[in-house]
Design an enzyme around this catalytic site. Structure first.
Site, PDB file in Angstrom:
ATOM      1  N   LYS A 123       0.815  -1.227   0.000  1.00  0.00           N
ATOM      2  CA  LYS A 123       0.000   0.000   0.000  1.00  0.00           C
ATOM      3  C   LYS A 123       0.843   1.270   0.000  1.00  0.00           C
ATOM      4  CE  LYS A 123      -3.680  -0.641  -0.339  1.00  0.00           C
ATOM      5  NZ  LYS A 123      -4.273  -1.093  -1.628  1.00  0.00           N
ATOM      6  N   GLY A 161      -6.195   3.935  -5.218  1.00  0.00           N
ATOM      7  CA  GLY A 161      -6.665   5.267  -4.891  1.00  0.00           C
ATOM      8  C   GLY A 161      -8.125   5.250  -4.477  1.00  0.00           C
ATOM      9  N   ARG A 162      -8.617   4.114  -3.987  1.00  0.00           N
ATOM     10  CA  ARG A 162     -10.014   4.077  -3.560  1.00  0.00           C
ATOM     11  C   ARG A 162     -10.161   4.845  -2.245  1.00  0.00           C
ATOM     12  NH1 ARG A 162     -10.451  -2.169  -2.905  1.00  0.00           N
ATOM     13  NH2 ARG A 162      -8.368  -2.336  -2.071  1.00  0.00           N
ATOM     14  N   ALA A 163     -11.375   5.300  -1.971  1.00  0.00           N
ATOM     15  CA  ALA A 163     -11.622   6.096  -0.774  1.00  0.00           C
ATOM     16  C   ALA A 163     -11.379   5.247   0.463  1.00  0.00           C
ATOM     17  CB  ALA A 163     -13.047   6.612  -0.798  1.00  0.00           C
ATOM     18  N   HIS A 164     -10.713   5.841   1.437  1.00  0.00           N
ATOM     19  CA  HIS A 164     -10.458   5.114   2.678  1.00  0.00           C
ATOM     20  C   HIS A 164     -11.673   5.185   3.582  1.00  0.00           C
ATOM     21  CE1 HIS A 164      -5.823   5.653   2.270  1.00  0.00           C
ATOM     22  NE2 HIS A 164      -6.329   4.810   1.401  1.00  0.00           N
TER      23      HIS A 164
END
Ligand SMILES: *[C@@H]1O[C@H](CO)[C@@H](O)[C@H](O)[C@H]1NC(C)=O
Ligand SMILES: *[C@@H]1O[C@H](CO)[C@@H](O)[C@H](O)[C@H]1NC(C)=O
Ligand SMILES: *[C@@H]1O[C@H](CO)[C@@H](O)[C@H](O)[C@H]1NC(C)=O
EC number: 2.8.2.-
Length: 353
Positions: free
Chosen positions: A110, A317-320
């Site tokens: 990550k 780059g997905r939303a956390h």
């Protein structure tokens, strides 16, 4: 080639033979060229014209199905059918040789390792394995010949590269890599360990929605501020600790650290340093990147050699997940001394505070 062409014109018969031979060679080259082009097209936009066919990605069994940058959303594409041997097409062996990697992206999970791999493999002097072979952690027993057989073919001037982010936190990896070659160049992509942990958790959550909350996993006792360092998502971020194991085998100068943060804000600058470290010319520059605002991530621009623009897959780059800011502060405090030690060892301030 086995054919020697003498400098002077020989008797007419010999000249005719040579002309025939030349025509034959030309037709072989054309066949190979067409074949390469076809391969490029089915390489999902990763076409690099006039270059050797890509390595046998399908042959790597253990890699997790991380999406390729221009893979369409949805299930990963099926492995391509085995190609006919090149010899049946052209009568000559495929160009290049499979070599053990001279450089590895060893971590961190990550951190942005996929981005670095996809960016650097645009460079004509780099050939990279697209999947993660996990050789120095899970598959070491299969031996170096197995490992080599996974690699793409390279020409003498090209660097072979693979990335497996779990190497960085594998205790045996430095010794094993050193044993393969003490000259191996190591690349580590690092990122604020708190952000990294949240990103790691977000990824796990997307596969196992039933796991406890981030807070619950992070602390042994939150009131006491006791962080659970046995949880992998926390442990991976103790960069200074893991680095110690590598420095027992490799000099500091043989390990290059990429800032995962700067990779997003200044991909060309960060990749410039990677190219310098690998000792290859600065081929990748500003003109290769554009910033996708929706994604919040740099993408590779379309060029003559690659017909599609390439962004990383959907999962990148997905939303956390939203985390209580107080928890973030507590973790930041926890990591601070580790980060400072890491900056000192590396001689570089990553500004995570
Ligand atoms: C080092 O590599 C060689 C092959 O090059 C192998 O035979 C040997 O077992 C390896 N040693 C260790 C400690 O991994
Ligand atoms: C956390 O520590 C506090 C203070 O020592 C104690 O009262 C509490 O029971 C602990 N909580 C857990 C879940 O162990
Ligand atoms: C930017 O990213 C969004 C979301 O992933 C995507 O739908 C869009 O096509 C991208 N735009 C460009 C110009 O790459």
């Amino acid at each position: 080639m086995a054919l020697r062409v003498p400098g002077r014109a020989g008797p007419p018969q010999a000249r005719r033979a040579r002309r025939l031979l030349f025509a034959f060679t030309l037709s072989l080259s054309c066949t190979y060229l067409c074949y390469s082009l076809l391969r490029c097209c089915d390489g999902r936009g990763r076409g690099r014209l006039l270059r050797a066919p890509r390595g046998p990605r399908a042959a790597v069994p253990p890699a997790p199905p991380e999406p390729r940058p221009c893979a369409p959303p949805g299930p990963p594409p099926r492995a391509p059918a085995p190609r006919p041997a090149a010899s049946s097409l052209s009568g000559s062996p495929k160009p290049g040789t499979k070599r053990l990697p001279q450089a590895l992206i060893v971590g961190v999970k990550k951190g942005g390792t996929r981005a670095v791999l996809e960016f650097i493999r645009v460079h004509p002097d780099v050939r990279a394995l697209g999947t993660e072979p996990h050789f120095f952690d899970r598959n070491y027993g299969r031996g170096l010949d197995w490992y080599r057989s996974l690699m793409p073919r390279t020409l003498e001037s090209q660097i072979t590269l693979e990335k497996t982010p779990s190497y960085f936190v594998t205790q045996e990896a430095p010794r094993r890599i050193f044993n393969m070659s003490r000259d191996t160049k190591l690349i580590v992509v690092v990122r604020n360990p708190v952000t990294r942990a949240i990103s790691d958790y977000t990824q796990t959550l997307s596969k196992k929605p039933d796991i406890p909350t981030f807070e619950g996993l992070s602390f042994r006792n939150r009131t006491l501020g006791l962080v659970d360092v046995s949880w992998n998502a926390i442990r991976i971020g103790l960069y200074a600790l893991h680095l110690e194991g590598w420095l027992r085998y490799f000099p500091r100068a043989q390990i290059h650290f990429v800032s995962g943060e700067r990779l997003i804000t200044d991909p060309a600058g960060e990749m410039g340093r990677v190219q310098d470290f690998l000792g290859i010319r600065r081929f990748l520059t500003d003109k290769h990147f554009y910033f996708n605002k929706t994604k919040g991530f740099p993408c590779l621009r379309r060029t003559e050699a690659s017909l599609l623009p390439r962004c990383l897959g959907k999962s990148k780059g997905r939303a956390h997940v939203q985390i209580d800011p107080e928890v973030i502060d507590q973790l930041r405090e926890f990591y601070r001394p580790h980060n400072i030690k890491f900056y000192e060892t590396v001689g570089q301030d990553f500004r995570w505070e």
